[in-house]
Design an enzyme around this catalytic site. Structure first.
Site, PDB file in Angstrom:
ATOM      1  N   ARG A  15       0.810  -1.224   0.000  1.00 34.81           N
ATOM      2  CA  ARG A  15       0.000   0.000   0.000  1.00 34.81           C
ATOM      3  C   ARG A  15       0.843   1.275   0.000  1.00 34.81           C
ATOM      4  O   ARG A  15       0.334   2.363  -0.206  1.00 34.81           O
ATOM      5  CB  ARG A  15      -0.959  -0.007   1.202  1.00 34.81           C
ATOM      6  CG  ARG A  15      -2.235  -0.759   0.906  1.00 34.81           C
ATOM      7  CD  ARG A  15      -3.143  -0.775   2.106  1.00 34.81           C
ATOM      8  NE  ARG A  15      -2.664  -1.701   3.130  1.00 34.81           N
ATOM      9  CZ  ARG A  15      -3.119  -1.725   4.375  1.00 34.81           C
ATOM     10  NH1 ARG A  15      -4.039  -0.857   4.764  1.00 34.81           N
ATOM     11  NH2 ARG A  15      -2.661  -2.599   5.248  1.00 34.81           N
ATOM     12  N   GLY A  77       2.876 -15.062   6.989  1.00 38.58           N
ATOM     13  CA  GLY A  77       2.184 -14.568   8.180  1.00 38.58           C
ATOM     14  C   GLY A  77       3.134 -14.218   9.319  1.00 38.58           C
ATOM     15  O   GLY A  77       4.296 -14.626   9.331  1.00 38.58           O
ATOM     16  N   GLY A 138      -6.385  -6.153  14.550  1.00 40.45           N
ATOM     17  CA  GLY A 138      -6.936  -7.314  15.239  1.00 40.45           C
ATOM     18  C   GLY A 138      -7.593  -6.845  16.531  1.00 40.45           C
ATOM     19  O   GLY A 138      -7.071  -5.978  17.221  1.00 40.45           O
ATOM     20  N   ASN A 375      39.725  41.125   5.762  1.00 44.42           N
ATOM     21  CA  ASN A 375      38.520  41.689   5.164  1.00 44.42           C
ATOM     22  C   ASN A 375      38.418  41.243   3.713  1.00 44.42           C
ATOM     23  O   ASN A 375      39.293  41.537   2.898  1.00 44.42           O
ATOM     24  CB  ASN A 375      38.558  43.211   5.234  1.00 44.42           C
ATOM     25  CG  ASN A 375      37.243  43.796   4.728  1.00 44.42           C
ATOM     26  OD1 ASN A 375      36.267  43.861   5.453  1.00 44.42           O
ATOM     27  ND2 ASN A 375      37.214  44.165   3.454  1.00 44.42           N
TER      28      ASN A 375
HETATM   29  C1  UD1 Z   1      -1.038  -7.605  12.559  1.00 43.44           C
HETATM   30  C2  UD1 Z   1      -1.791  -8.421  13.604  1.00 43.44           C
HETATM   31  C3  UD1 Z   1      -3.019  -7.632  14.088  1.00 43.44           C
HETATM   32  C4  UD1 Z   1      -2.549  -6.291  14.664  1.00 43.44           C
HETATM   33  C5  UD1 Z   1      -1.727  -5.537  13.624  1.00 43.44           C
HETATM   34  C6  UD1 Z   1      -1.109  -4.306  14.271  1.00 43.44           C
HETATM   35  C7  UD1 Z   1      -1.509 -10.765  13.000  1.00 43.44           C
HETATM   36  C8  UD1 Z   1      -2.120 -11.944  12.394  1.00 43.44           C
HETATM   37  N1  UD1 Z   1      -2.241  -9.668  13.014  1.00 43.44           N
HETATM   38  O1  UD1 Z   1      -1.915  -7.447  11.459  1.00 43.44           O
HETATM   39  O2  UD1 Z   1      -3.711  -8.372  15.076  1.00 43.44           O
HETATM   40  O3  UD1 Z   1      -3.670  -5.532  15.048  1.00 43.44           O
HETATM   41  O4  UD1 Z   1      -0.656  -6.355  13.116  1.00 43.44           O
HETATM   42  O5  UD1 Z   1      -0.444  -3.511  13.325  1.00 43.44           O
HETATM   43  O6  UD1 Z   1      -0.401 -10.840  13.492  1.00 43.44           O
HETATM   44  N2  UD1 Z   1       5.412  -9.536   8.500  1.00 43.44           N
HETATM   45  C9  UD1 Z   1       6.467 -10.380   8.238  1.00 43.44           C
HETATM   46  N3  UD1 Z   1       6.221 -11.566   7.633  1.00 43.44           N
HETATM   47  C10 UD1 Z   1       4.981 -11.966   7.287  1.00 43.44           C
HETATM   48  C11 UD1 Z   1       3.906 -11.116   7.567  1.00 43.44           C
HETATM   49  C12 UD1 Z   1       4.149  -9.899   8.181  1.00 43.44           C
HETATM   50  O7  UD1 Z   1       7.617 -10.051   8.548  1.00 43.44           O
HETATM   51  O8  UD1 Z   1       4.853 -13.064   6.751  1.00 43.44           O
HETATM   52  C13 UD1 Z   1       5.686  -8.257   9.151  1.00 43.44           C
HETATM   53  C14 UD1 Z   1       5.349  -7.082   8.260  1.00 43.44           C
HETATM   54  O9  UD1 Z   1       6.472  -6.651   7.540  1.00 43.44           O
HETATM   55  C15 UD1 Z   1       4.907  -6.026   9.276  1.00 43.44           C
HETATM   56  C16 UD1 Z   1       4.350  -6.830  10.433  1.00 43.44           C
HETATM   57  O10 UD1 Z   1       4.868  -8.132  10.280  1.00 43.44           O
HETATM   58  O11 UD1 Z   1       5.981  -5.258   9.744  1.00 43.44           O
HETATM   59  C17 UD1 Z   1       2.830  -6.839  10.477  1.00 43.44           C
HETATM   60  O12 UD1 Z   1       2.348  -7.461   9.331  1.00 43.44           O
HETATM   61  P1  UD1 Z   1       0.993  -7.055   8.653  1.00 43.44           P
HETATM   62  O13 UD1 Z   1       0.755  -7.937   7.513  1.00 43.44           O
HETATM   63  O14 UD1 Z   1       0.959  -5.596   8.435  1.00 43.44           O
HETATM   64  O15 UD1 Z   1      -0.038  -7.438   9.824  1.00 43.44           O
HETATM   65  P2  UD1 Z   1      -1.487  -6.893   9.990  1.00 43.44           P
HETATM   66  O16 UD1 Z   1      -2.386  -7.525   9.004  1.00 43.44           O
HETATM   67  O17 UD1 Z   1      -1.459  -5.410  10.026  1.00 43.44           O
END
Ligand code: UD1
Ligand code: CA
Length: 456
Positions: A15, A77, A138, A375
């Site tokens: 995004r 994830g 979440g 100067n």
């Molecule tokens: C996650 C939480 C959510 C919380 C939110 C807060 C989970 C399932 N959900 O959601 O409950 O409210 O963060 O911001 O954990 N990342 C990795 N590897 C991955 C996936 C993500 O390193 O496979 C890292 C991303 O780079 C990021 C962070 O983890 O820095 C959060 O990932 P993102 O996909 O943004 O999680 P949310 O869906 O926002």
């Protein structure tokens, strides 16, 4: 107990619509990831492990060599990301999980959370917050005893669950052993087919262990950046915090929302900063200075009582009581002494200008060593470049360089030398001598009339 931090930074951040991985976007001059690592290191964390994936090499390249990284090849994830650090976790460790895209978390909150986790004998503690608009986060579902039942992602939430305003920050504190026992039990049977880290919490609870919820009062601390708009919001908050810190230390900031000060900058007491000032990098500003509107000072050291007006100063030093500007430009490696005057439209580069010297108007001082009490008249040019090579000039103490002089380097002006205005100086001027290097004036009497050009 050893405190470790796992920083998640493997996601792409689609995004942001950027070629740069999300965590490398900067907030107040520093990548979001670096902010998070610094905060962790400043709050008793002994080791930081960064989980990288998307553009892993670029992210590793942005980190100091002592920061450990582990690779998450596919972003399956947040739970899967933490699994990548499995071998780095010991049972007796306490493990913080932080996000590389949430740079506003403070040392104080991390410390209090770890303390809460310890004192309460929790095996996992979730940092939560009440948000006016919880969309996208979440939600924290509490049971009848007010303990955590589970965390439901927005995409998996019912209408009733969506109305809950307490959210999961994504920041946790774990007991190493409990985390290691729970991670292998994660499954990806949810709407996104991801291994959610949130699911380890009910797993830990079902092992008969305590899970804590620690609510942070200031929800700004847990804001994560997913878009450019949020990046600007986070930047504004961080900028406000930095300005507040300086004001608490006795600095006047006329308009904090229109002043840009990076995190590492230091400013002395009773200095006044005007709107539009941009102080960046490792800049150090002394006491009792005036930093006027729209001044840009980068990686420079400014002594006490200096006044800078609408000028640019890059990688240079300015001594006590000196005035700079308006509209002056100190380019890299300019060392300006005490009580010097660098006036309007003066450019200095890779030069030394000693105490009490003046270049008041419209000059270029490049590759020069200028002594004390010199100067430099209006419009003097240090001619340092012949199209191929750069050469240096030496101007000794107490010399006077008249207006519109060219000093063709390499050249030396000895102590107390005096140069007539309009001269082009190509060879050494001895001490105490007057140098005149221009055509002598000749007047042709009656010439205009003879040519028939006289106007009545
Ligand atoms: C996650 C939480 C959510 C919380 C939110 C807060 C989970 C399932 N959900 O959601 O409950 O409210 O963060 O911001 O954990 N990342 C990795 N590897 C991955 C996936 C993500 O390193 O496979 C890292 C991303 O780079 C990021 C962070 O983890 O820095 C959060 O990932 P993102 O996909 O943004 O999680 P949310 O869906 O926002
Ligand atoms: Ca997110």
């Amino acid at each position: 107990m050893r405190l470790k931090a796992i920083v998640l930074a493997a996601g792409e951040g689609t995004r942001m619509k950027s070629r740069l991985p999300k965590v490398l976007h900067k907030v107040c001059g520093q990548t979001m990831l670096k902010h998070v690592i610094d905060t962790a290191n400043n709050s008793d964390v002994e080791e930081c492990i960064v989980v990288v994936g998307y553009e892993a090499e670029k992210i590793k390249g942005s980190l100091s060599s002592e920061t450990k990284t582990v690779l998450q090849e596919k972003q399956l994830g947040t739970g899967h990301a933490v699994m990548m650090a499995y071998d780095n976790i010991n049972e007796e460790d306490t493990v913080l999980v932080l996000y590389g895209d949430a740079p506003l978390i403070t040392e104080k909150t991390l410390r209090t959370m770890v303390n809460y986790h310890d004192k309460g004998n929790f095996k996992a503690t979730v940092l939560t917050a009440d948000l006016p608009n919880p969309e996208g986060y979440g939600r924290i579902i509490r049971d009848t005893e007010n303990q955590l039942q589970k965390i439901v992602e927005e995409k998996d939430a019912s209408e009733r669950e969506k109305s809950i305003t307490e959210i999961n920050s994504g920041i946790y504190c774990f007991d190493g052993g409990a985390l290691k026992d729970a991670l292998p039990k994660l499954r990806n049977n949810n709407s996104q087919n991801e291994y959610y880290l949130t699911d380890v919490l009910p797993i830990i609870r079902d092992m008969g262990l305590k899970v804590g919820l620690y609510k942070v009062q200031d929800y700004e601390e847990i804001m994560a950046v997913n878009s450019r708009e949020q990046l600007a919001e986070v930047e504004a908050i961080m900028r406000k915090r930095i300005a507040k810190k300086h004001m608490e230390n006795g600095v006047t900031i006329i308009n904090p929302t229109h002043t840009y000060i990076e995190k590492a900058v230091t400013i002395g007491m009773d200095t006044v900063i005007y709107a539009g000032a941009m102080l960046t990098g490792s800049t150090v500003i002394g006491e009792d200075c005036i930093i006027g509107q729209n001044s840009r000072i980068e990686n420079s050291t400014i002594g006490n009582g200096v006044e800078v007006q609408s000028s640019t100063i890059i990688s240079s030093n300015v001594g006590e009581g000196t005035t700079v500007g308006p509209y002056a430009h100190l380019r890299p490696n300019s060392n300006v002494g005490k009580y010097v005057k660098i006036g309007g439209f003066v450019e200095v580069k890779n030069s030394r200008i000693d105490d009490y010297s003046k270049a008041s108007h419209l000059s270029y001082v490049g590759d020069a060593d200028v002594g004390r009490n010199v100067n430099i008249g209006c419009g003097v040019v240090f001619v340092n470049y012949d199209g191929k090579n750069k050469s240096r000039s030496t101007i000794e103490d107490n010399t006077f360089i008249g207006s519109n002089v060219n000093l063709v380097a390499p050249v030396v002006i000895r102590e107390n030398g005096y140069i007539a205005c309009g001269s082009t100086i190509t060879s050494e001027v001895p001490g105490g001598a007057l140098a005149i290097a221009r055509a002598r004036q000749e007047n042709k009497e009656g010439w205009v009339n003879k040519k028939g050009l006289l106007k009545e």
